[in-house]
Motif scaffolding. Structure first.
Motif, PDB file in Angstrom:
ATOM      1  N   ILE A 101       0.856  -1.197   0.000  1.00  0.00           N
ATOM      2  CA  ILE A 101       0.000   0.000   0.000  1.00  0.00           C
ATOM      3  C   ILE A 101       0.885   1.238   0.000  1.00  0.00           C
ATOM      4  CG2 ILE A 101      -0.336  -0.150   2.541  1.00  0.00           C
ATOM      5  CD1 ILE A 101      -3.192   1.112   1.970  1.00  0.00           C
ATOM      6  N   ARG A 102       0.491   2.202  -0.824  1.00  0.00           N
ATOM      7  CA  ARG A 102       1.309   3.403  -1.026  1.00  0.00           C
ATOM      8  C   ARG A 102       0.496   4.665  -0.778  1.00  0.00           C
ATOM      9  NH1 ARG A 102       5.634   1.658  -4.094  1.00  0.00           N
ATOM     10  NH2 ARG A 102       5.381  -0.438  -4.982  1.00  0.00           N
ATOM     11  N   GLY A 103       1.034   5.556   0.050  1.00  0.00           N
ATOM     12  CA  GLY A 103       0.389   6.842   0.278  1.00  0.00           C
ATOM     13  C   GLY A 103       1.062   7.950  -0.517  1.00  0.00           C
ATOM     14  N   TYR A 104       2.248   7.639  -1.058  1.00  0.00           N
ATOM     15  CA  TYR A 104       3.055   8.627  -1.776  1.00  0.00           C
ATOM     16  C   TYR A 104       3.656   7.984  -3.023  1.00  0.00           C
ATOM     17  CZ  TYR A 104       2.663  11.492   2.411  1.00  0.00           C
ATOM     18  OH  TYR A 104       2.150  12.244   3.440  1.00  0.00           O
ATOM     19  N   LEU A 105       4.003   8.814  -4.007  1.00  0.00           N
ATOM     20  CA  LEU A 105       4.610   8.310  -5.242  1.00  0.00           C
ATOM     21  C   LEU A 105       6.123   8.189  -5.023  1.00  0.00           C
ATOM     22  CD1 LEU A 105       3.861   7.609  -8.252  1.00  0.00           C
ATOM     23  CD2 LEU A 105       4.809   9.851  -8.811  1.00  0.00           C
ATOM     24  N   ALA A 106       6.544   7.039  -4.543  1.00  0.00           N
ATOM     25  CA  ALA A 106       7.966   6.844  -4.206  1.00  0.00           C
ATOM     26  C   ALA A 106       8.420   5.466  -4.678  1.00  0.00           C
ATOM     27  CB  ALA A 106       8.172   6.969  -2.702  1.00  0.00           C
ATOM     28  N   GLY A 107       9.753   5.275  -4.707  1.00  0.00           N
ATOM     29  CA  GLY A 107      10.326   3.974  -5.024  1.00  0.00           C
ATOM     30  C   GLY A 107       9.887   3.432  -6.370  1.00  0.00           C
ATOM     31  N   HIS A 108       9.449   2.175  -6.373  1.00  0.00           N
ATOM     32  CA  HIS A 108       9.043   1.470  -7.593  1.00  0.00           C
ATOM     33  C   HIS A 108       7.939   2.228  -8.336  1.00  0.00           C
ATOM     34  CE1 HIS A 108       7.793  -1.736 -10.274  1.00  0.00           C
ATOM     35  NE2 HIS A 108       6.607  -1.794  -9.702  1.00  0.00           N
ATOM     36  N   ALA A 109       6.948   2.734  -7.581  1.00  0.00           N
ATOM     37  CA  ALA A 109       5.830   3.463  -8.198  1.00  0.00           C
ATOM     38  C   ALA A 109       6.327   4.712  -8.924  1.00  0.00           C
ATOM     39  CB  ALA A 109       4.796   3.842  -7.136  1.00  0.00           C
ATOM     40  N   ALA A 110       7.259   5.421  -8.304  1.00  0.00           N
ATOM     41  CA  ALA A 110       7.810   6.640  -8.923  1.00  0.00           C
ATOM     42  C   ALA A 110       8.590   6.305 -10.196  1.00  0.00           C
ATOM     43  CB  ALA A 110       8.711   7.368  -7.923  1.00  0.00           C
ATOM     44  N   ARG A 111       9.329   5.192 -10.154  1.00  0.00           N
ATOM     45  CA  ARG A 111      10.099   4.788 -11.349  1.00  0.00           C
ATOM     46  C   ARG A 111       9.172   4.424 -12.515  1.00  0.00           C
ATOM     47  NH1 ARG A 111      13.348   2.733  -7.148  1.00  0.00           N
ATOM     48  NH2 ARG A 111      12.388   0.660  -7.160  1.00  0.00           N
ATOM     49  N   GLU A 112       8.082   3.704 -12.187  1.00  0.00           N
ATOM     50  CA  GLU A 112       7.102   3.331 -13.225  1.00  0.00           C
ATOM     51  C   GLU A 112       6.437   4.586 -13.804  1.00  0.00           C
ATOM     52  OE1 GLU A 112       5.943  -0.440 -13.947  1.00  0.00           O
ATOM     53  OE2 GLU A 112       8.071   0.005 -13.721  1.00  0.00           O
ATOM     54  N   TYR A 113       6.111   5.513 -12.926  1.00  0.00           N
ATOM     55  CA  TYR A 113       5.454   6.762 -13.337  1.00  0.00           C
ATOM     56  C   TYR A 113       6.388   7.582 -14.236  1.00  0.00           C
ATOM     57  CZ  TYR A 113       2.290  10.797 -12.748  1.00  0.00           C
ATOM     58  OH  TYR A 113       1.399  11.832 -12.954  1.00  0.00           O
ATOM     59  N   ALA A 114       7.656   7.656 -13.829  1.00  0.00           N
ATOM     60  CA  ALA A 114       8.656   8.409 -14.619  1.00  0.00           C
ATOM     61  C   ALA A 114       8.847   7.791 -15.998  1.00  0.00           C
ATOM     62  CB  ALA A 114       9.985   8.448 -13.871  1.00  0.00           C
ATOM     63  N   ALA A 115       8.612   6.464 -16.092  1.00  0.00           N
ATOM     64  CA  ALA A 115       8.752   5.770 -17.385  1.00  0.00           C
ATOM     65  C   ALA A 115       7.511   5.967 -18.258  1.00  0.00           C
ATOM     66  CB  ALA A 115       8.997   4.282 -17.144  1.00  0.00           C
ATOM     67  N   GLY A 116       6.549   6.754 -17.757  1.00  0.00           N
ATOM     68  CA  GLY A 116       5.369   7.074 -18.559  1.00  0.00           C
ATOM     69  C   GLY A 116       4.127   6.267 -18.236  1.00  0.00           C
ATOM     70  N   LYS A 117       4.234   5.302 -17.306  1.00  0.00           N
ATOM     71  CA  LYS A 117       3.060   4.485 -16.965  1.00  0.00           C
ATOM     72  C   LYS A 117       2.128   5.265 -16.036  1.00  0.00           C
ATOM     73  CE  LYS A 117       5.372   0.030 -17.442  1.00  0.00           C
ATOM     74  NZ  LYS A 117       5.777  -1.209 -16.774  1.00  0.00           N
ATOM     75  N   ARG A 118       0.856   5.190 -16.323  1.00  0.00           N
ATOM     76  CA  ARG A 118      -0.143   5.862 -15.483  1.00  0.00           C
ATOM     77  C   ARG A 118      -1.082   4.867 -14.813  1.00  0.00           C
ATOM     78  NH1 ARG A 118       3.202   8.807 -15.848  1.00  0.00           N
ATOM     79  NH2 ARG A 118       3.282  10.987 -16.509  1.00  0.00           N
ATOM     80  N   SER A 220      10.603  -3.318   5.701  1.00  0.00           N
ATOM     81  CA  SER A 220       9.376  -3.573   4.936  1.00  0.00           C
ATOM     82  C   SER A 220       8.613  -2.291   4.611  1.00  0.00           C
ATOM     83  CB  SER A 220       8.448  -4.495   5.740  1.00  0.00           C
ATOM     84  OG  SER A 220       7.982  -3.837   6.902  1.00  0.00           O
ATOM     85  N   SER A 221       9.114  -1.161   5.081  1.00  0.00           N
ATOM     86  CA  SER A 221       8.395   0.106   4.939  1.00  0.00           C
ATOM     87  C   SER A 221       9.363   1.238   4.592  1.00  0.00           C
ATOM     88  CB  SER A 221       7.696   0.476   6.256  1.00  0.00           C
ATOM     89  OG  SER A 221       7.081  -0.640   6.836  1.00  0.00           O
ATOM     90  N   ARG A 222       8.771   2.305   4.075  1.00  0.00           N
ATOM     91  CA  ARG A 222       9.564   3.505   3.813  1.00  0.00           C
ATOM     92  C   ARG A 222       8.962   4.638   4.643  1.00  0.00           C
ATOM     93  NH1 ARG A 222      11.824   3.865  -1.384  1.00  0.00           N
ATOM     94  NH2 ARG A 222      10.134   2.474  -2.017  1.00  0.00           N
ATOM     95  N   TYR A 223       9.812   5.350   5.339  1.00  0.00           N
ATOM     96  CA  TYR A 223       9.361   6.504   6.127  1.00  0.00           C
ATOM     97  C   TYR A 223      10.104   7.763   5.655  1.00  0.00           C
ATOM     98  CZ  TYR A 223       7.533   3.317   9.807  1.00  0.00           C
ATOM     99  OH  TYR A 223       6.845   2.367  10.516  1.00  0.00           O
ATOM    100  N   PHE A 224       9.396   8.903   5.662  1.00  0.00           N
ATOM    101  CA  PHE A 224      10.032  10.214   5.493  1.00  0.00           C
ATOM    102  C   PHE A 224       9.923  10.948   6.834  1.00  0.00           C
ATOM    103  CE2 PHE A 224       8.525  10.574   0.787  1.00  0.00           C
ATOM    104  CZ  PHE A 224       9.592   9.789   0.362  1.00  0.00           C
ATOM    105  N   TYR A 225      10.824  11.888   7.054  1.00  0.00           N
ATOM    106  CA  TYR A 225      10.679  12.791   8.196  1.00  0.00           C
ATOM    107  C   TYR A 225       9.649  13.857   7.809  1.00  0.00           C
ATOM    108  CZ  TYR A 225      14.668  10.840  10.695  1.00  0.00           C
ATOM    109  OH  TYR A 225      15.505   9.996  11.389  1.00  0.00           O
ATOM    110  N   SER A 226       8.691  14.125   8.717  1.00  0.00           N
ATOM    111  CA  SER A 226       7.638  15.124   8.429  1.00  0.00           C
ATOM    112  C   SER A 226       8.226  16.519   8.303  1.00  0.00           C
ATOM    113  CB  SER A 226       6.593  15.149   9.553  1.00  0.00           C
ATOM    114  OG  SER A 226       6.140  13.868   9.847  1.00  0.00           O
ATOM    115  N   GLU A 227       9.148  16.840   9.239  1.00  0.00           N
ATOM    116  CA  GLU A 227       9.719  18.190   9.260  1.00  0.00           C
ATOM    117  C   GLU A 227      10.502  18.456   7.974  1.00  0.00           C
ATOM    118  OE1 GLU A 227      12.632  20.934  12.020  1.00  0.00           O
ATOM    119  OE2 GLU A 227      11.940  19.023  12.833  1.00  0.00           O
TER     120      GLU A 227
END
Length: 314
Positions: A101-118, A220-227
């Motif tokens: 489950i993804r809340g943000y466009l990051a990692g694999h999803a971002a790479r697919e998106y950058a390659a033009g996949k929607r 198993s997860s990716r976290y960003f710092y909020s600040e």
């Protein structure tokens, strides 16, 4: 510093043993699993030569914390945590999909998106997104669990059409996944973190669905710092992450990405110690608790003794 590189225990009632990249799993009476989270570390699908002291404890205790904090949402496989590096749980038949489950466009999803996949796993993404942007709503992008090779993206429609999971079970898995992600997001926010994406694994025993394996760990997860998140997005800067990305970065800087002919750089005591310290930092940031190093005579003896004692009560 003591570290668990590998284990070769022989427990009473043991019916199987499996060595994963990081975990050593002992099956007891075909009913329970004893999962020893070793201090092995993998990157680019390669297990690195040196174990990282306390890494297994960090992962096991983060998972234990979050499994306990979500047990009102979905029952989980845990029976007991007899040692900082061990979880004993109910043996379940795993579903052959991982619920990402993804809340943000990051990692694999971002790479697919950058390659033009929607469209990702049958989910349509809006135009105009940048890497690490928040998605309008969290999306579920399942993967198949490959026994050999890499997991592969799969859509909800394909999962149902191929009969990998029944429709009734899959609807329940989606509900659990969204509720777990919402709880994980809420807990992360209290720690000054953003839960970007994660994966959950489920299994079934006696007709009941259980949450299995680990959840909300930096493996198993990716976290960003909020600040500073918004400012970094506006400036197009990389987000400050809380994950094992720093290990991959060190390997890349030293000419290793798991490709043929490449050699893992020498892991000096200083490097091993710095990775260990970073994992402890991850633990304290994610859980909000101080990390306690066990005061033990010998780590393997401690683990074996704790498991044997716990098994006597099952």
């Amino acid at each position: 510093m003591q570290a668990i590189k590998q284990t070769h225990f022989n427990f009473e009632g043991q019916t199987a043993y499996y060595k994963g990249k990081v975990r050593d799993v002992y099956t007891i009476a075909d009913k329970y699993l004893v999962m020893v989270v070793s201090d092995r570390i993998s990157a680019f699908d390669v297990v690195l030569p040196e174990p990282i002291p306390y890494k297994g404890q960090v992962l096991n205790q983060i998972a234990a914390t979050f499994l306990k904090a979500t047990s009102d949402i979905v029952p989980n496989w845990v029976v007991s945590v007899p040692d900082p590096s061990v979880t004993i749980g109910k043996m379940c038949e795993p579903f052959k999909v991982e619920m990402v489950i993804r809340g943000y466009l990051a990692g694999h999803a971002a790479r697919e998106y950058a390659a033009g996949k929607r469209t990702l796993c049958g989910v349509t993404l809006p135009e105009g997104l940048k890497e690490n942007d928040k998605l309008p709503d969290p999306i579920i992008t399942p993967t198949t669990k490959a026994s050999v090779g890499h997991d592969e993206d799969i859509s909800r429609e394909d999962i149902l059409a191929k009969g990998i999971v029944s429709e009734e079970d899959y609807i329940q898995l989606e509900r659990y996944t969204r509720a777990l992600f919402a709880r994980g997001t809420e807990i992360a926010a209290k720690r000054g973190l953003i839960l970007v994406d994660t994966k959950y694994e489920f299994g079934k025993a006696d007709g009941q669905i259980y949450l299995i394996d680990e959840i909300h760990t930096p493996d198993s997860s990716r976290y960003f710092y909020s600040e500073g998140y918004e400012e970094r997005q506006q400036k197009g800067e990389a987000q400050k992450q809380l994950s094992k990305e720093f290990v991959r970065k060190w390997l890349i800087e030293n000419g290793f990405q798991g490709k043929d002919g490449q050699v893992v750089p020498v892991m000096t005591p200083e490097i091993v110690n710095s990775i260990s310290e970073r994992y402890i930092e991850l633990y304290e940031q994610i859980t909000g608790e101080s990390f306690v190093k066990p005061d033990d005579e010998h780590v393997l003896q401690r683990v074996e003794k704790a498991v044997k004692k716990a098994l006597e009560t099952l």
